[in-house]
Design a protein around this motif. Structure first.
Motif, PDB file in Angstrom:
ATOM      1  N   LYS A 262      24.520  -7.305 100.325  1.00 33.05           N
ATOM      2  CA  LYS A 262      24.570  -6.052  99.847  1.00 33.05           C
ATOM      3  C   LYS A 262      23.369  -5.481  99.319  1.00 33.05           C
ATOM      4  O   LYS A 262      22.811  -4.555  99.201  1.00 33.05           O
ATOM      5  CB  LYS A 262      25.816  -5.910  99.274  1.00 33.05           C
ATOM      6  N   LYS A 263      22.559  -6.519  98.401  1.00 31.28           N
ATOM      7  CA  LYS A 263      21.679  -6.255  97.428  1.00 31.28           C
ATOM      8  C   LYS A 263      20.304  -6.848  97.907  1.00 31.28           C
ATOM      9  O   LYS A 263      20.264  -7.835  97.971  1.00 31.28           O
ATOM     10  CB  LYS A 263      22.035  -6.368  96.022  1.00 31.28           C
TER      11      LYS A 263
ATOM     12  N   SER B 212      17.926   0.158 103.857  1.00 29.75           N
ATOM     13  CA  SER B 212      18.815   1.440 103.180  1.00 29.75           C
ATOM     14  C   SER B 212      19.576   1.975 104.301  1.00 29.75           C
ATOM     15  O   SER B 212      20.522   2.170 104.093  1.00 29.75           O
ATOM     16  CB  SER B 212      17.816   2.562 102.601  1.00 29.75           C
TER      17      SER B 212
ATOM     18  N   CYS C 196      22.260  -1.199 102.621  1.00 30.85           N
ATOM     19  CA  CYS C 196      22.215  -2.046 101.447  1.00 30.85           C
ATOM     20  C   CYS C 196      21.616  -1.187 100.475  1.00 30.85           C
ATOM     21  O   CYS C 196      21.026  -0.204 100.510  1.00 30.85           O
ATOM     22  CB  CYS C 196      21.114  -2.942 102.103  1.00 30.85           C
ATOM     23  N   GLU C 197      21.652  -1.691  99.254  1.00 25.86           N
ATOM     24  CA  GLU C 197      21.303  -1.364  97.999  1.00 25.86           C
ATOM     25  C   GLU C 197      20.097  -1.788  97.847  1.00 25.86           C
ATOM     26  O   GLU C 197      19.784  -3.161  97.864  1.00 25.86           O
ATOM     27  CB  GLU C 197      22.128  -1.495  96.886  1.00 25.86           C
TER      28      GLU C 197
ATOM     29  N   ARG D 280      16.105  -2.322  96.121  1.00 24.54           N
ATOM     30  CA  ARG D 280      15.405  -2.237  94.856  1.00 24.54           C
ATOM     31  C   ARG D 280      14.076  -2.701  95.187  1.00 24.54           C
ATOM     32  O   ARG D 280      13.870  -3.565  96.098  1.00 24.54           O
ATOM     33  CB  ARG D 280      15.669  -2.762  93.392  1.00 24.54           C
TER      34      ARG D 280
END
Length: 351
Positions: free
Chosen positions: A2-3, A25, A29-30, A32
């Motif tokens: 997920k991240k 994205s 997914c999240e 960063r």
């Protein structure tokens, strides 16, 4: 999964780290980012990349940036960290990232050659630590494995259809367009010289004006173009030219997908990797020397119907190799490796 934490030099549109961030994205997914340019501005100063200065300063500056990377990972707790070009990643940082999740690397340059901007002692020490390593050449996959990488995978470049799509001119003003910088091998000079008397459009750095020795190419370069301008430029020509840098000769490059994704015929230097990706004379046209390049240009300009068929087939192939396809492949590999890890832990605990 997920991240996702994506680590790269900066977030300029079109850079690999930015393209993959959009891809993950879109997958839900999240995402960063960790940008070396943002955390240590001096890493991006022009003088530092000088060979001597870089060798003196990179470890000191890199260690400070690595602490910031680990701090961000501790805060974000990513399931997967994807590093794009790892020359500033300390081996201990790889191990720290793996305390949060899996750590993958995508080598966008050749990490087993001797060039100081491609590899260093940290890169080499990191070879056996990554959960998975991706690279754009089947031959380099083999070399990575011989150098200690445990799981290396062929990972082609891809089409970025959000920015690269057909913008064809009804009456193209160029026969051939080439987007690429001058290269110290001078191979690109020799190829372009062979077709300089055709309507040739050239875009790249000012080195074409200051370093190029071929008189027929002097003053031809129109300067750098932005990532967003690529489809307009290629749309102004009947065919897009792809000349590989020496480090890409055993593989392919990003132009492999940029050109056909814009609905432009790809006329490319021949490599076995490219022949596997785009079929010769069906999805792309190839050459291996300046004389063959000139012959192919002459033939294609006299046979527009042939050009049209190959162009369309290449375009359709490019659409089957988008960033969404590449991140889906990475996600599938993540699930496989994570499943294997979990099973191994269960086995250990049961003993």
């Amino acid at each position: 999964m997920k991240k996702i934490l994506i680590v790269g030099e900066d977030l300029e549109i079109g850079r690999t780290e930015e393209v993959y961030a959009r891809g993950f994205s879109a997958l839900g997914c999240e995402v960063r980012h960790f940008s070396w340019r943002e955390v240590t501005s001096s890493l991006s100063s022009g003088g530092l990349w000088d060979k001597v200065a870089w060798r003196l300063a990179w470890q000191l500056l890199g260690k400070s940036a690595n602490h910031k990377l680990v701090e961000q990972a501790n805060q974000f707790q990513p399931d997967l960290t994807l590093v794009i070009s790892p020359r500033l990643v300390h081996p201990d940082t790889i191990l720290a990232l793996q305390q949060k999740g899996l750590a993958f690397v995508f080598y966008t340059d050749n990490p087993v050659d001797a060039h100081h901007t491609h590899t260093n002692s940290w890169v080499k020490r990191g070879f056996p630590l990554w959960n998975a390593a991706f690279i754009w050449s089947q031959e380099l996959v083999k070399r990575l494995m011989k150098n200690g990488v445990k799981q290396a995978f062929f990972h082609p470049f891809c089409s970025d259809v959000e920015y690269h799509f057909p913008q064809r001119q009804t009456n193209p003003i160029y026969d051939v367009a080439f987007i690429g910088n001058w290269d110290g091998s001078r191979k690109r000079e020799q190829y372009l010289k062979a077709i300089a008397d055709y309507r040739l459009g050239l875009w790249g750095s000012n080195y074409w004006n200051t370093h190029c020795q071929e008189v027929s190419l002097k003053g031809l370069c129109q300067g750098m173009c932005s990532y967003q301008e690529i489809p307009q430029i290629l749309g102004s020509a009947k065919m897009g030219l792809n000349i590989l840098r020496p480090q890409n000769e055993d593989g392919h490059n990003i132009r492999t997908y940029e050109i056909p994704a814009t609905g432009t015929l790809m006329l490319s230097e021949r490599s076995q990797e490219l022949l596997n990706l785009f079929l010769e004379d069906k999805e792309a046209v190839y050459f291996s020397n300046p004389d063959e390049l000139r012959q192919k240009v002459e033939y294609l300009l006299k046979n527009p119907d042939v050009m049209e068929v190959i162009t369309e087939a290449g375009y359709q192939k490019a659409l089957k190799n988008r960033i969404t396809d590449r991140v889906t492949e990475i996600a599938a590999l993540y699930e496989k490796i994570k499943f294997e890890q979990d099973n191994s832990l269960q086995l250990i605990h049961s003993q």
